[in-house]
Design an enzyme around this catalytic site. Structure first.
Site, PDB file in Angstrom:
ATOM      1  N   SER A   1     -23.494  -8.304  -0.015  1.00 39.38           N
ATOM      2  CA  SER A   1     -22.520  -9.519   0.829  1.00 39.38           C
ATOM      3  C   SER A   1     -21.446  -8.806   1.731  1.00 39.38           C
ATOM      4  CB  SER A   1     -22.156 -10.597   0.119  1.00 39.38           C
ATOM      5  OG  SER A   1     -23.567 -11.087  -0.642  1.00 39.38           O
TER       6      SER A   1
HETATM    7  N1  SAH Z   1     -24.962  -9.828  -5.064  1.00 42.82           N
HETATM    8  C1  SAH Z   1     -25.645  -8.930  -4.297  1.00 42.82           C
HETATM    9  C2  SAH Z   1     -26.193  -9.424  -3.162  1.00 42.82           C
HETATM   10  C3  SAH Z   1     -27.335 -10.135  -3.149  1.00 42.82           C
HETATM   11  S1  SAH Z   1     -28.228 -10.328  -1.725  1.00 42.82           S
HETATM   12  C4  SAH Z   1     -24.774  -7.741  -4.219  1.00 42.82           C
HETATM   13  O1  SAH Z   1     -23.596  -7.823  -4.370  1.00 42.82           O
HETATM   14  O2  SAH Z   1     -25.122  -6.632  -3.619  1.00 42.82           O
HETATM   15  C5  SAH Z   1     -29.494 -11.445  -2.555  1.00 42.82           C
HETATM   16  C6  SAH Z   1     -30.485 -10.785  -3.763  1.00 42.82           C
HETATM   17  O3  SAH Z   1     -30.949 -11.805  -4.249  1.00 42.82           O
HETATM   18  C7  SAH Z   1     -31.505  -9.830  -3.188  1.00 42.82           C
HETATM   19  O4  SAH Z   1     -31.399  -8.787  -3.872  1.00 42.82           O
HETATM   20  C8  SAH Z   1     -32.890 -10.646  -3.660  1.00 42.82           C
HETATM   21  O5  SAH Z   1     -33.909  -9.710  -3.928  1.00 42.82           O
HETATM   22  C9  SAH Z   1     -32.310 -11.459  -4.933  1.00 42.82           C
HETATM   23  N2  SAH Z   1     -33.228 -12.613  -5.038  1.00 42.82           N
HETATM   24  C10 SAH Z   1     -33.659 -13.577  -4.290  1.00 42.82           C
HETATM   25  N3  SAH Z   1     -34.533 -14.300  -4.943  1.00 42.82           N
HETATM   26  C11 SAH Z   1     -34.231 -14.067  -6.254  1.00 42.82           C
HETATM   27  C12 SAH Z   1     -34.751 -14.717  -7.506  1.00 42.82           C
HETATM   28  N4  SAH Z   1     -35.410 -15.753  -7.206  1.00 42.82           N
HETATM   29  N5  SAH Z   1     -34.408 -14.155  -8.609  1.00 42.82           N
HETATM   30  C13 SAH Z   1     -33.646 -13.048  -8.499  1.00 42.82           C
HETATM   31  N6  SAH Z   1     -33.158 -12.240  -7.519  1.00 42.82           N
HETATM   32  C14 SAH Z   1     -33.507 -12.764  -6.269  1.00 42.82           C
END
Ligand code: SAH
Length: 218
Positions: free
Chosen positions: A64
């Site tokens: 993000s």
């Molecule tokens: N917080 C992260 C950014 C995340 S982007 C950082 O600091 O880099 C969102 C993430 O959520 C992705 O990696 C995606 O694979 C994950 N995601 C999506 N659906 C999910 C679920 N049901 N359970 C766990 N992770 C999930």
């Protein structure tokens, strides 16, 4: 020496951008200053690590934008006594920021590849109060609940019930809410003593979707 000075200026500008955009919580600003974002982005993007933008990571996901990380952390009203659940570990950057402020962070990622990489990265950098789990974040971590704070970093169409259940009384949850293609907003929920959920709609954002189930591919 010139490179070091340039890096210092870049870090100063990073802090200034966050302040200018309205981040004022000192603990959040300090955490944003302490965590080296260049270790959480792809090697090719290291030069852009302190630009205020989201960047691609493995598995088609994103780390993000720094402002959004700082904003969501500030809105979570997280402090030293708190146990925090994060859904969507991705690179582990948000988990690292939370770990500088909270007592303990549990973070769940649906891609095993991302979970393993983030776990190693956080360990190498010494963030030892973070546990990364590979699994379906919709289910939360019931065996470790309740959590004082919950942060979701992928956009859901509706508030995930299981995560609300795992929130402690008086607890807060911050998440991007909204359909995949239309406007999403950061929403803040507070769980009252009587179980009532108070809901506040905050800024407009754009996140990758929260997908059901653990990823079948790596
Ligand atoms: N917080 C992260 C950014 C995340 S982007 C950082 O600091 O880099 C969102 C993430 O959520 C992705 O990696 C995606 O694979 C994950 N995601 C999506 N659906 C999910 C679920 N049901 N359970 C766990 N992770 C999930």
């Amino acid at each position: 020496m010139a490179a070091e000075a340039a890096a210092d200026i870049e870090r100063m500008e990073f802090q200034l951008t966050l302040r200018r955009r309205g981040i004022s919580d000192q603990a959040v600003l300090r955490a944003m200053d302490e965590v080296p974002r260049e270790h959480f982005v792809a090697a090719d993007d290291a030069e852009s690590a302190y630009a205020d933008q989201a960047l691609p990571i493995a598995c088609g996901q994103t780390i993000s934008q720094p402002y959004v990380v700082a904003y969501m952390t500030e809105q979570l009203e997280v402090g030293p006594p708190h146990r925090v659940l994060e859904i969507g570990t991705g690179s582990g950057y948000q988990a690292a920021i939370l770990s500088r402020i909270a007592r303990e962070v549990v973070s769940i990622e649906r891609y095993r590849t991302l979970a393993d990489a983030a776990r190693n990265r956080l360990k190498t950098l010494g963030y030892d109060n973070v546990t990364v789990l590979a699994g379906d974040g919709f289910l939360g971590a019931p065996d470790r609940a309740p959590f004082d704070r919950v942060m979701v970093t992928a956009a859901a169409g509706k508030i995930p019930d299981r995560l609300v259940e795992q929130l402690a009384e008086g607890g807060k949850m911050v998440l991007p809410l909204g359909p995949r293609t239309e406007a999403q907003h950061i929403v803040k929920l507070t769980k009252k003593a009587n179980g009532e959920l108070v809901r506040e709609k905050l800024i407009a954002v754009r996140f990758v979707p929260l997908l059901p189930g653990q990823a079948r591919e790596l």
